[in-house]
Design a protein around this motif. Sequence first.
Motif, mmCIF file in Angstrom:
data_model
loop_
_atom_site.group_PDB
_atom_site.id
_atom_site.type_symbol
_atom_site.label_atom_id
_atom_site.label_comp_id
_atom_site.label_asym_id
_atom_site.label_seq_id
_atom_site.Cartn_x
_atom_site.Cartn_y
_atom_site.Cartn_z
ATOM 1 N N GLY A 38 0.794 -1.222 0.000
ATOM 2 C CA GLY A 38 0.000 0.000 0.000
ATOM 3 C C GLY A 38 0.826 1.272 0.000
ATOM 4 N N ALA A 39 2.040 1.187 -0.527
ATOM 5 C CA ALA A 39 2.962 2.319 -0.447
ATOM 6 C C ALA A 39 2.799 3.340 -1.564
ATOM 7 N N LEU A 40 2.034 3.014 -2.582
ATOM 8 C CA LEU A 40 1.980 3.888 -3.754
ATOM 9 C C LEU A 40 1.441 5.287 -3.435
ATOM 10 N N ILE A 41 0.373 5.374 -2.688
ATOM 11 C CA ILE A 41 -0.186 6.694 -2.368
ATOM 12 C C ILE A 41 0.789 7.512 -1.511
ATOM 13 N N PRO A 42 1.385 6.944 -0.464
ATOM 14 C CA PRO A 42 2.378 7.737 0.273
ATOM 15 C C PRO A 42 3.557 8.195 -0.598
ATOM 16 N N VAL A 43 3.982 7.368 -1.530
ATOM 17 C CA VAL A 43 5.068 7.765 -2.435
ATOM 18 C C VAL A 43 4.614 8.924 -3.316
ATOM 19 N N LEU A 44 3.396 8.851 -3.839
ATOM 20 C CA LEU A 44 2.875 9.943 -4.652
ATOM 21 C C LEU A 44 2.736 11.228 -3.821
ATOM 22 N N GLN A 45 2.299 11.096 -2.579
ATOM 23 C CA GLN A 45 2.188 12.267 -1.717
ATOM 24 C C GLN A 45 3.549 12.912 -1.487
ATOM 25 N N LYS A 46 4.545 12.097 -1.201
ATOM 26 C CA LYS A 46 5.887 12.628 -0.953
ATOM 27 C C LYS A 46 6.489 13.204 -2.233
ATOM 28 N N ALA A 47 6.197 12.583 -3.369
ATOM 29 C CA ALA A 47 6.673 13.110 -4.651
ATOM 30 C C ALA A 47 6.055 14.478 -4.908
ATOM 31 N N GLN A 48 4.777 14.617 -4.615
ATOM 32 C CA GLN A 48 4.130 15.912 -4.804
ATOM 33 C C GLN A 48 4.693 16.949 -3.837
ATOM 34 N N ASP A 49 5.036 16.531 -2.627
ATOM 35 C CA ASP A 49 5.690 17.452 -1.686
ATOM 36 C C ASP A 49 7.033 17.929 -2.242
ATOM 37 N N ILE A 50 7.752 17.048 -2.880
ATOM 38 C CA ILE A 50 9.080 17.379 -3.421
ATOM 39 C C ILE A 50 8.960 18.274 -4.649
ATOM 40 N N PHE A 51 8.096 17.900 -5.588
ATOM 41 C CA PHE A 51 8.019 18.592 -6.875
ATOM 42 C C PHE A 51 6.930 19.670 -6.929
ATOM 43 N N GLY A 52 5.974 19.595 -6.025
ATOM 44 C CA GLY A 52 4.872 20.545 -6.039
ATOM 45 C C GLY A 52 3.692 20.071 -6.872
ATOM 46 N N TYR A 53 3.915 19.072 -7.677
ATOM 47 C CA TYR A 53 2.882 18.466 -8.527
ATOM 48 C C TYR A 53 3.436 17.175 -9.088
ATOM 49 N N LEU A 54 2.648 16.461 -9.899
ATOM 50 C CA LEU A 54 3.076 15.156 -10.424
ATOM 51 C C LEU A 54 3.112 15.160 -11.950
ATOM 52 N N PRO A 55 4.136 15.788 -12.522
ATOM 53 C CA PRO A 55 4.240 15.782 -13.984
ATOM 54 C C PRO A 55 4.547 14.371 -14.499
ATOM 55 N N LEU A 56 4.398 14.179 -15.789
ATOM 56 C CA LEU A 56 4.587 12.864 -16.401
ATOM 57 C C LEU A 56 5.961 12.274 -16.097
ATOM 58 N N GLU A 57 7.002 13.105 -16.119
ATOM 59 C CA GLU A 57 8.355 12.589 -15.848
ATOM 60 C C GLU A 57 8.448 11.968 -14.457
#
Length: 163
Positions: A31-50
């Motif tokens: 179930g780690a995918l959502i936390p990873v996406l949350q942390k990625a958005q914290d890092i980048f500010g959004y979730l671009p395709l790259e």
Amino acid sequence: MAVKEVRDTVDIPENFEKLQGVIDEYKEKKGALIPVLQKAQDIFGYLPLEVQKFIAKGMDVPLQRIYGIATFYAQFSLEPKGEHSIGLCMGTACYVRGAQSVLEKLKEELGVDVGGTTEDLKFTLTATRCLGCCGLAPVMMIDDDVYGRLTPDRIPEILGKYR
């Protein structure tokens, strides 16, 4: 409105290094995918395709799954968001007390439409439904600050506090 030079967070290699650390930390957890996406958005500010592709490869999951989650949950954004979030209530009480004219002034001052982000990434404008301050209608929030009994002529001064 003067536009500042803004470096896209996707162009910063250190951000991908941070994301790799997050992936390494969570990769084997269920179930780690959502936390990873949350942390990625914290890092980048959004979730671009790259970033989505990087996560898909690192977590060994299909890109379609990443995209599906990122577009399903309102907490995720595929577009950059502003430093300050402006939410103008367009609920019934606010609307009948002039929220539409306040919205038009906000759009004019910011140079964006509802859902848009200013070029300098300073503001993102959204129209909301009831903020629960009907007695102060029309109402807007900028981040956690509430502004009530708005008129279009107050907008430049209020925005000036955040510029």
